[in-house]
Scaffold this active site. Structure first.
Site, PDB file in Angstrom:
ATOM      1  CG  ASP A 146      38.535  40.006  39.076  1.00  0.00           C
ATOM      2  OD1 ASP A 146      39.464  40.576  38.482  1.00  0.00           O
ATOM      3  OD2 ASP A 146      38.428  39.997  40.321  1.00  0.00           O
ATOM      4  CG  ASP A 182      44.010  38.594  42.223  1.00  0.00           C
ATOM      5  OD1 ASP A 182      44.604  37.522  42.391  1.00  0.00           O
ATOM      6  OD2 ASP A 182      44.551  39.605  41.734  1.00  0.00           O
ATOM      7  CG  ASP A 197      36.353  39.417  43.879  1.00  0.00           C
ATOM      8  OD1 ASP A 197      36.756  39.885  42.794  1.00  0.00           O
ATOM      9  OD2 ASP A 197      36.923  39.629  44.970  1.00  0.00           O
TER      10      ASP A 197
END
Length: 288
Positions: free
Chosen positions: A42, A44, A238
Protein backbone atom coordinates in the site's frame (compact mmCIF):
# COMPACT_ATOMS: atom_id res chain seq x y z
CA UNK A 1 -2.95 -53.68 26.18
CA UNK A 2 -5.83 -54.03 28.64
CA UNK A 3 -7.66 -51.17 30.28
CA UNK A 4 -6.29 -50.18 33.69
CA UNK A 5 -9.10 -49.80 36.24
CA UNK A 6 -9.65 -46.17 37.22
CA UNK A 7 -7.63 -44.80 34.32
CA UNK A 8 -9.17 -42.19 32.02
CA UNK A 9 -8.80 -42.93 28.32
CA UNK A 10 -7.99 -39.90 26.17
CA UNK A 11 -7.74 -39.59 22.41
CA UNK A 12 -4.21 -38.82 21.31
CA UNK A 13 -3.79 -35.05 21.09
CA UNK A 14 -1.83 -32.98 18.57
CA UNK A 15 1.94 -32.95 18.88
CA UNK A 16 3.38 -30.22 21.06
CA UNK A 17 4.33 -27.02 19.26
CA UNK A 18 7.97 -26.09 19.23
CA UNK A 19 9.08 -22.61 20.38
CA UNK A 20 9.39 -21.65 16.71
CA UNK A 21 5.77 -22.62 16.07
CA UNK A 22 4.60 -20.56 19.04
CA UNK A 23 5.95 -17.32 17.62
CA UNK A 24 2.81 -16.94 15.52
CA UNK A 25 -0.69 -17.40 16.94
CA UNK A 26 -1.59 -19.64 14.01
CA UNK A 27 1.23 -22.04 14.84
CA UNK A 28 3.40 -23.79 12.31
CA UNK A 29 1.19 -23.28 9.26
CA UNK A 30 2.65 -19.83 8.62
CA UNK A 31 6.08 -21.40 8.19
CA UNK A 32 4.86 -23.52 5.30
CA UNK A 33 4.76 -20.55 2.91
CA UNK A 34 7.27 -20.34 0.09
CA UNK A 35 9.90 -17.55 0.09
CA UNK A 36 8.58 -14.17 -1.07
CA UNK A 37 9.42 -13.56 -4.72
CA UNK A 38 7.21 -10.52 -5.36
CA UNK A 39 5.84 -7.68 -3.27
CA UNK A 40 2.65 -5.63 -3.16
CA UNK A 41 2.57 -2.61 -0.87
CA UNK A 42 0.00 0.00 0.00
CA UNK A 43 1.11 3.60 -0.42
CA UNK A 44 -0.50 5.84 2.23
CA UNK A 45 0.43 4.76 5.73
CA UNK A 46 3.12 2.38 4.49
CA UNK A 47 5.45 4.40 2.26
CA UNK A 48 4.16 7.90 2.99
CA UNK A 49 2.29 9.45 5.91
CA UNK A 50 0.74 12.93 5.90
CA UNK A 51 2.79 14.03 2.91
CA UNK A 52 6.13 12.77 4.26
CA UNK A 53 8.06 9.56 3.51
CA UNK A 54 7.92 6.93 6.24
CA UNK A 55 11.46 6.41 7.63
CA UNK A 56 13.04 3.52 5.77
CA UNK A 57 10.60 3.67 2.83
CA UNK A 58 13.04 5.17 0.29
CA UNK A 59 15.61 2.50 1.20
CA UNK A 60 12.96 -0.23 0.94
CA UNK A 61 11.95 0.87 -2.57
CA UNK A 62 15.62 1.19 -3.56
CA UNK A 63 16.26 -2.37 -2.34
CA UNK A 64 13.21 -3.65 -4.23
CA UNK A 65 14.39 -2.07 -7.47
CA UNK A 66 17.94 -3.37 -7.01
CA UNK A 67 16.68 -6.90 -6.31
CA UNK A 68 14.90 -7.20 -9.64
CA UNK A 69 11.89 -8.75 -7.89
CA UNK A 70 8.53 -7.65 -9.31
CA UNK A 71 6.59 -5.24 -7.12
CA UNK A 72 3.63 -2.87 -7.24
CA UNK A 73 2.59 0.08 -5.11
CA UNK A 74 -1.18 -0.09 -4.61
CA UNK A 75 -3.60 2.71 -3.83
CA UNK A 76 -7.38 2.96 -3.60
CA UNK A 77 -7.08 6.63 -4.58
CA UNK A 78 -8.40 7.01 -8.14
CA UNK A 79 -7.73 10.75 -8.50
CA UNK A 80 -4.20 10.55 -9.93
CA UNK A 81 -2.68 8.83 -12.94
CA UNK A 82 0.39 6.64 -12.34
CA UNK A 83 2.53 9.42 -13.82
CA UNK A 84 1.07 11.92 -11.34
CA UNK A 85 1.73 9.55 -8.45
CA UNK A 86 5.26 8.84 -9.66
CA UNK A 87 6.01 12.57 -9.58
CA UNK A 88 4.44 13.01 -6.13
CA UNK A 89 6.45 10.11 -4.72
CA UNK A 90 9.66 11.35 -6.37
CA UNK A 91 9.30 14.70 -4.60
CA UNK A 92 9.37 12.75 -1.31
CA UNK A 93 12.49 10.80 -2.30
CA UNK A 94 10.68 7.62 -3.34
CA UNK A 95 11.92 6.41 -6.73
CA UNK A 96 8.94 4.35 -7.92
CA UNK A 97 8.60 3.67 -11.67
CA UNK A 98 5.30 4.65 -13.28
CA UNK A 99 4.66 1.04 -14.31
CA UNK A 100 5.02 -0.09 -10.67
CA UNK A 101 1.92 1.83 -9.54
CA UNK A 102 -1.50 0.14 -9.51
CA UNK A 103 -4.55 2.20 -8.56
CA UNK A 104 -8.23 1.41 -8.09
CA UNK A 105 -8.80 3.43 -11.28
CA UNK A 106 -6.59 1.06 -13.30
CA UNK A 107 -8.21 -1.97 -11.66
CA UNK A 108 -11.68 -0.58 -12.46
CA UNK A 109 -10.76 0.03 -16.10
CA UNK A 110 -9.34 -3.49 -16.36
CA UNK A 111 -12.51 -4.94 -14.82
CA UNK A 112 -14.85 -3.05 -17.18
CA UNK A 113 -12.73 -3.94 -20.21
CA UNK A 114 -12.98 -7.63 -19.25
CA UNK A 115 -16.72 -7.40 -18.56
CA UNK A 116 -17.90 -5.26 -21.45
CA UNK A 117 -15.14 -4.29 -23.92
CA UNK A 118 -15.62 -1.00 -25.74
CA UNK A 119 -18.47 0.08 -23.47
CA UNK A 120 -19.70 3.48 -22.34
CA UNK A 121 -19.65 5.08 -18.92
CA UNK A 122 -20.81 8.18 -17.11
CA UNK A 123 -17.94 9.03 -14.79
CA UNK A 124 -17.72 11.04 -11.60
CA UNK A 125 -14.01 11.31 -10.99
CA UNK A 126 -10.71 12.88 -11.92
CA UNK A 127 -7.98 12.33 -14.51
CA UNK A 128 -6.76 9.10 -12.93
CA UNK A 129 -10.09 7.42 -13.65
CA UNK A 130 -11.01 9.03 -16.97
CA UNK A 131 -7.51 8.42 -18.39
CA UNK A 132 -7.62 4.75 -17.37
CA UNK A 133 -11.02 4.25 -18.99
CA UNK A 134 -9.98 6.00 -22.20
CA UNK A 135 -6.86 3.79 -22.33
CA UNK A 136 -9.00 0.62 -22.51
CA UNK A 137 -11.22 2.08 -25.22
CA UNK A 138 -14.18 3.25 -23.19
CA UNK A 139 -16.34 6.16 -24.35
CA UNK A 140 -17.44 8.61 -21.65
CA UNK A 141 -21.05 9.61 -22.15
CA UNK A 142 -24.16 10.63 -20.24
CA UNK A 143 -26.47 9.22 -22.91
CA UNK A 144 -27.75 5.76 -21.87
CA UNK A 145 -24.31 4.61 -20.63
CA UNK A 146 -23.56 0.97 -19.80
CA UNK A 147 -22.17 2.04 -16.43
CA UNK A 148 -22.13 4.84 -13.91
CA UNK A 149 -18.59 4.82 -12.51
CA UNK A 150 -17.95 6.68 -9.27
CA UNK A 151 -14.43 7.52 -8.17
CA UNK A 152 -12.67 10.00 -5.91
CA UNK A 153 -12.79 13.69 -6.73
CA UNK A 154 -11.79 16.86 -4.93
CA UNK A 155 -15.22 18.42 -5.48
CA UNK A 156 -18.31 16.23 -5.64
CA UNK A 157 -20.95 18.05 -7.67
CA UNK A 158 -24.58 17.71 -6.57
CA UNK A 159 -25.56 18.10 -10.22
CA UNK A 160 -23.29 15.19 -11.24
CA UNK A 161 -24.61 13.02 -8.39
CA UNK A 162 -28.18 13.77 -9.46
CA UNK A 163 -27.32 12.78 -13.03
CA UNK A 164 -25.80 9.52 -11.75
CA UNK A 165 -28.95 8.73 -9.73
CA UNK A 166 -31.19 9.24 -12.76
CA UNK A 167 -28.97 7.17 -15.07
CA UNK A 168 -28.92 4.29 -12.58
CA UNK A 169 -32.69 4.52 -12.26
CA UNK A 170 -32.83 4.25 -16.05
CA UNK A 171 -30.80 1.03 -16.03
CA UNK A 172 -27.10 1.93 -15.92
CA UNK A 173 -24.97 -0.49 -13.86
CA UNK A 174 -23.35 1.07 -10.78
CA UNK A 175 -19.58 0.71 -10.25
CA UNK A 176 -17.45 2.40 -7.59
CA UNK A 177 -13.65 2.41 -7.58
CA UNK A 178 -13.33 1.87 -3.82
CA UNK A 179 -15.44 1.64 -0.66
CA UNK A 180 -13.40 4.02 1.53
CA UNK A 181 -15.84 6.23 3.45
CA UNK A 182 -13.23 8.86 4.26
CA UNK A 183 -9.82 9.90 3.04
CA UNK A 184 -6.90 11.60 4.81
CA UNK A 185 -5.89 15.24 4.58
CA UNK A 186 -3.72 17.57 6.61
CA UNK A 187 -6.88 19.26 7.96
CA UNK A 188 -8.55 15.96 8.87
CA UNK A 189 -10.87 13.38 7.32
CA UNK A 190 -12.54 14.03 3.97
CA UNK A 191 -15.67 12.31 2.62
CA UNK A 192 -14.54 9.75 0.04
CA UNK A 193 -16.11 7.63 -2.70
CA UNK A 194 -17.71 5.16 -0.29
CA UNK A 195 -19.72 7.91 1.39
CA UNK A 196 -20.98 9.31 -1.91
CA UNK A 197 -21.77 5.79 -3.12
CA UNK A 198 -23.94 5.30 -0.01
CA UNK A 199 -25.88 8.45 -0.84
CA UNK A 200 -26.48 7.31 -4.44
CA UNK A 201 -27.50 3.85 -3.20
CA UNK A 202 -29.97 5.39 -0.77
CA UNK A 203 -31.51 7.39 -3.61
CA UNK A 204 -31.68 4.50 -6.10
CA UNK A 205 -31.91 1.34 -4.01
CA UNK A 206 -28.96 0.00 -6.04
CA UNK A 207 -25.70 -1.06 -4.39
CA UNK A 208 -22.48 -0.51 -6.36
CA UNK A 209 -19.88 -3.11 -7.20
CA UNK A 210 -16.66 -1.95 -5.50
CA UNK A 211 -13.50 -2.88 -7.43
CA UNK A 212 -10.78 -1.58 -5.08
CA UNK A 213 -9.56 -2.99 -1.78
CA UNK A 214 -10.77 -5.00 0.08
CA UNK A 215 -12.12 -6.72 -3.05
CA UNK A 216 -9.51 -9.44 -3.74
CA UNK A 217 -10.00 -8.66 -7.43
CA UNK A 218 -7.74 -5.63 -6.85
CA UNK A 219 -5.00 -8.02 -5.71
CA UNK A 220 -5.65 -10.52 -8.49
CA UNK A 221 -5.40 -7.85 -11.17
CA UNK A 222 -2.20 -6.57 -9.56
CA UNK A 223 -0.72 -10.09 -9.48
CA UNK A 224 -1.61 -10.60 -13.14
CA UNK A 225 0.01 -7.29 -14.05
CA UNK A 226 3.41 -8.39 -12.71
CA UNK A 227 2.88 -12.09 -13.53
CA UNK A 228 3.22 -13.04 -9.87
CA UNK A 229 1.74 -15.93 -7.90
CA UNK A 230 -0.20 -15.58 -4.66
CA UNK A 231 1.77 -18.27 -2.82
CA UNK A 232 5.06 -16.36 -3.31
CA UNK A 233 3.75 -12.79 -2.88
CA UNK A 234 3.53 -10.62 0.23
CA UNK A 235 1.12 -7.72 0.79
CA UNK A 236 2.21 -4.89 3.08
CA UNK A 237 -0.51 -2.63 4.46
CA UNK A 238 -1.48 -0.37 7.33
CA UNK A 239 -5.22 -1.13 7.43
CA UNK A 240 -6.73 -4.35 8.71
CA UNK A 241 -10.09 -3.72 7.02
CA UNK A 242 -8.73 -3.19 3.50
CA UNK A 243 -5.08 -4.12 2.91
CA UNK A 244 -4.85 -7.13 5.21
CA UNK A 245 -8.34 -8.45 4.45
CA UNK A 246 -7.75 -8.10 0.71
CA UNK A 247 -4.38 -9.85 0.85
CA UNK A 248 -5.76 -12.61 3.05
CA UNK A 249 -8.67 -13.33 0.72
CA UNK A 250 -6.33 -13.37 -2.28
CA UNK A 251 -4.10 -15.96 -0.58
CA UNK A 252 -1.07 -13.72 0.02
CA UNK A 253 1.26 -13.44 2.98
CA UNK A 254 0.05 -10.34 4.82
CA UNK A 255 2.25 -7.92 6.77
CA UNK A 256 0.72 -5.16 8.89
CA UNK A 257 2.89 -2.09 9.51
CA UNK A 258 2.16 0.27 12.40
CA UNK A 259 2.91 3.55 10.57
CA UNK A 260 -0.66 4.19 9.41
CA UNK A 261 -4.23 3.45 10.51
CA UNK A 262 -4.33 0.17 12.45
CA UNK A 263 -2.51 -0.29 15.76
CA UNK A 264 -1.38 -3.58 17.25
CA UNK A 265 -4.24 -3.54 19.78
CA UNK A 266 -6.82 -2.75 17.08
CA UNK A 267 -5.53 -5.64 14.98
CA UNK A 268 -6.35 -8.03 17.83
CA UNK A 269 -10.05 -7.10 17.63
CA UNK A 270 -10.53 -8.45 14.11
CA UNK A 271 -11.65 -12.04 13.48
CA UNK A 272 -8.70 -12.50 11.11
CA UNK A 273 -5.00 -11.82 11.60
CA UNK A 274 -2.11 -10.71 9.43
CA UNK A 275 0.67 -13.21 8.88
CA UNK A 276 2.78 -10.91 11.02
CA UNK A 277 3.09 -7.36 12.36
CA UNK A 278 6.19 -5.16 12.02
CA UNK A 279 6.81 -1.58 13.07
CA UNK A 280 7.48 -0.27 9.55
CA UNK A 281 8.83 -1.19 6.11
CA UNK A 282 12.29 -0.43 7.50
CA UNK A 283 12.03 -3.81 9.24
CA UNK A 284 11.58 -5.55 5.88
CA UNK A 285 14.55 -4.12 3.96
CA UNK A 286 16.81 -7.09 4.74
CA UNK A 287 14.13 -9.55 3.52
CA UNK A 288 14.05 -8.23 -0.03
Amino acid sequence: MGHVPGAVLRAPGPPALSPTDLRHPWGRHMHDRKPVQSWLTDMDGVLVHEGQPVPGAPEFIQKLRASGKPFLVLTNNSIYTPRDLQARLARMGLDVPEEAIWSSALATAKFLDDQRPGGTAYVIGEAGLTTALHAVGYVLSDFAPDYVVLGETRTYSFEAITKAVRLINDGARFICTNPDATGPSVEGALPAAGSVAAMISKATGVEPYFVGKPNPMMMRSALNTIEAHSETTAMIGDRMDTDILCGLEAGLETILVLTGISSRSEAERYPYRPSRIVNSVADLIDEV
